[in-house]
Design a protein around this motif. Sequence first.
Motif, PDB file in Angstrom:
ATOM      1  N   LEU A   1       0.845  -1.121   0.036  1.00 53.75           N
ATOM      2  CA  LEU A   1       0.091   0.355  -0.001  1.00 53.75           C
ATOM      3  C   LEU A   1       0.859   1.253  -0.069  1.00 53.75           C
ATOM      4  N   GLU A   2       1.934   1.309   0.983  1.00 57.30           N
ATOM      5  CA  GLU A   2       2.655   2.213   0.865  1.00 57.30           C
ATOM      6  C   GLU A   2       3.473   2.502  -0.527  1.00 57.30           C
ATOM      7  N   GLU A   3       4.065   1.686  -1.085  1.00 51.76           N
ATOM      8  CA  GLU A   3       4.720   1.559  -2.295  1.00 51.76           C
ATOM      9  C   GLU A   3       3.595   2.178  -3.405  1.00 51.76           C
ATOM     10  N   ALA A   4       2.394   1.821  -3.257  1.00 53.78           N
ATOM     11  CA  ALA A   4       1.095   1.935  -4.425  1.00 53.78           C
ATOM     12  C   ALA A   4       1.261   3.468  -4.059  1.00 53.78           C
ATOM     13  N   LYS A   5       1.247   4.015  -2.900  1.00 50.49           N
ATOM     14  CA  LYS A   5       0.777   5.329  -2.762  1.00 50.49           C
ATOM     15  C   LYS A   5       1.912   6.452  -3.191  1.00 50.49           C
ATOM     16  N   LYS A   6       3.208   5.797  -3.034  1.00 48.47           N
ATOM     17  CA  LYS A   6       4.418   6.460  -3.623  1.00 48.47           C
ATOM     18  C   LYS A   6       4.335   6.602  -5.119  1.00 48.47           C
ATOM     19  N   ARG A   7       3.895   5.361  -5.626  1.00 48.33           N
ATOM     20  CA  ARG A   7       3.786   5.200  -7.293  1.00 48.33           C
ATOM     21  C   ARG A   7       2.890   6.425  -7.806  1.00 48.33           C
ATOM     22  N   LYS A   8       1.684   6.334  -7.000  1.00 49.22           N
ATOM     23  CA  LYS A   8       0.806   7.385  -7.228  1.00 49.22           C
ATOM     24  C   LYS A   8       0.885   8.811  -7.072  1.00 49.22           C
ATOM     25  N   GLY A   9       2.008   9.189  -6.164  1.00 53.58           N
ATOM     26  CA  GLY A   9       2.323  10.463  -5.794  1.00 53.58           C
ATOM     27  C   GLY A   9       3.470  10.976  -7.078  1.00 53.58           C
ATOM     28  N   LYS A  10       4.098   9.889  -7.442  1.00 54.72           N
ATOM     29  CA  LYS A  10       5.282  10.076  -8.377  1.00 54.72           C
ATOM     30  C   LYS A  10       4.489  10.747  -9.925  1.00 54.72           C
ATOM     31  N   ARG A  11       3.407   9.542 -10.044  1.00 54.97           N
ATOM     32  CA  ARG A  11       2.519   9.865 -11.301  1.00 54.97           C
ATOM     33  C   ARG A  11       1.797  11.153 -11.088  1.00 54.97           C
ATOM     34  N   LEU A  12       1.315  11.481 -10.240  1.00 54.80           N
ATOM     35  CA  LEU A  12       0.786  12.773  -9.953  1.00 54.80           C
ATOM     36  C   LEU A  12       1.775  14.097 -10.300  1.00 54.80           C
ATOM     37  N   LYS A  13       2.795  14.038  -9.844  1.00 55.59           N
ATOM     38  CA  LYS A  13       3.912  14.764  -9.880  1.00 55.59           C
ATOM     39  C   LYS A  13       4.218  14.991 -11.185  1.00 55.59           C
ATOM     40  N   GLN A  14       4.453  13.820 -11.969  1.00 52.90           N
ATOM     41  CA  GLN A  14       4.929  13.635 -13.167  1.00 52.90           C
ATOM     42  C   GLN A  14       4.011  14.411 -14.086  1.00 52.90           C
ATOM     43  N   ALA A  15       2.536  14.002 -13.996  1.00 50.73           N
ATOM     44  CA  ALA A  15       1.588  14.597 -14.807  1.00 50.73           C
ATOM     45  C   ALA A  15       1.374  16.217 -14.622  1.00 50.73           C
ATOM     46  N   LYS A  16       1.617  16.354 -13.455  1.00 55.63           N
ATOM     47  CA  LYS A  16       1.621  18.135 -13.098  1.00 55.63           C
ATOM     48  C   LYS A  16       2.593  18.724 -13.862  1.00 55.63           C
ATOM     49  N   GLU A  17       3.872  18.287 -13.661  1.00 59.57           N
ATOM     50  CA  GLU A  17       4.916  18.802 -14.678  1.00 59.57           C
ATOM     51  C   GLU A  17       4.554  18.777 -16.106  1.00 59.57           C
ATOM     52  N   GLU A  18       4.153  17.616 -16.731  1.00 61.27           N
ATOM     53  CA  GLU A  18       3.918  17.628 -18.104  1.00 61.27           C
ATOM     54  C   GLU A  18       2.752  18.546 -18.472  1.00 61.27           C
ATOM     55  N   ALA A  19       1.883  18.686 -17.595  1.00 62.16           N
ATOM     56  CA  ALA A  19       0.752  19.736 -17.821  1.00 62.16           C
ATOM     57  C   ALA A  19       1.212  21.114 -17.811  1.00 62.16           C
ATOM     58  N   ILE A  20       2.192  21.429 -16.941  1.00 63.24           N
ATOM     59  CA  ILE A  20       2.751  22.643 -16.739  1.00 63.24           C
ATOM     60  C   ILE A  20       3.534  23.036 -17.974  1.00 63.24           C
ATOM     61  N   ALA A  21       4.260  22.171 -18.416  1.00 63.73           N
ATOM     62  CA  ALA A  21       5.190  22.258 -19.655  1.00 63.73           C
ATOM     63  C   ALA A  21       4.379  22.408 -20.874  1.00 63.73           C
ATOM     64  N   GLU A  22       3.192  21.762 -21.027  1.00 72.96           N
ATOM     65  CA  GLU A  22       2.325  21.728 -22.064  1.00 72.96           C
ATOM     66  C   GLU A  22       1.787  23.156 -22.232  1.00 72.96           C
ATOM     67  N   ILE A  23       1.161  23.535 -20.945  1.00 74.13           N
ATOM     68  CA  ILE A  23       0.704  25.041 -20.808  1.00 74.13           C
ATOM     69  C   ILE A  23       1.754  26.081 -21.259  1.00 74.13           C
ATOM     70  N   ASP A  24       2.658  26.089 -20.700  1.00 76.72           N
ATOM     71  CA  ASP A  24       3.894  26.833 -20.945  1.00 76.72           C
ATOM     72  C   ASP A  24       4.101  27.130 -22.749  1.00 76.72           C
ATOM     73  N   HIS A  25       4.156  25.667 -23.280  1.00 73.84           N
ATOM     74  CA  HIS A  25       4.528  25.760 -24.676  1.00 73.84           C
ATOM     75  C   HIS A  25       2.986  26.444 -25.607  1.00 73.84           C
ATOM     76  N   TYR A  26       1.918  26.144 -25.080  1.00 72.39           N
ATOM     77  CA  TYR A  26       0.745  26.368 -25.606  1.00 72.39           C
ATOM     78  C   TYR A  26       0.848  28.052 -25.532  1.00 72.39           C
ATOM     79  N   ARG A  27       1.163  28.562 -24.254  1.00 66.14           N
ATOM     80  CA  ARG A  27       1.227  30.142 -24.018  1.00 66.14           C
ATOM     81  C   ARG A  27       2.185  30.830 -24.999  1.00 66.14           C
TER      82      ARG A  27
END
Length: 118
Positions: A22-48
């Motif tokens: 469960l701890e490992e799954a939470k860590k993976r989920k946190g990493k995926r959320l962080k990565q998705a957020k970074e990708e979204a920010i990069a995409e927003i900057d590119h679009y802007r």
Amino acid sequence: MTSQSQGIQQLLQAEKRAKDKLEEAKKRKGKRLKQAKEEAIAEIDHYRLQREREFRHKQSNIMGSQGNLSTKIEEQTTEKIRDITNSFHKYMENVMKQLLNMVYDIKPEIHPNYRDAV
């Protein structure tokens, strides 16, 4: 009893493994959320940046055409001033002669509305 304690030990170990998973799954989920957020920010900057480039391009096209209009107007104004100046120099002498003739050639006459006091 030993089998019960072994069963309890196995249950505790299974519970510990489940917590670890469960701890490992939470860590993976946190990493995926962080990565998705970074990708979204990069995409927003590119679009802007893309939109800003398009805006600047359109703005330069519009301002460029206005710049062309202003230079065209300036050229027309300069040409008109040149024409008026040439006309002034061409007719100045004749107009001055006519004006001076009118001033120098005074013909005294009695005004038609003047009545004799007699």
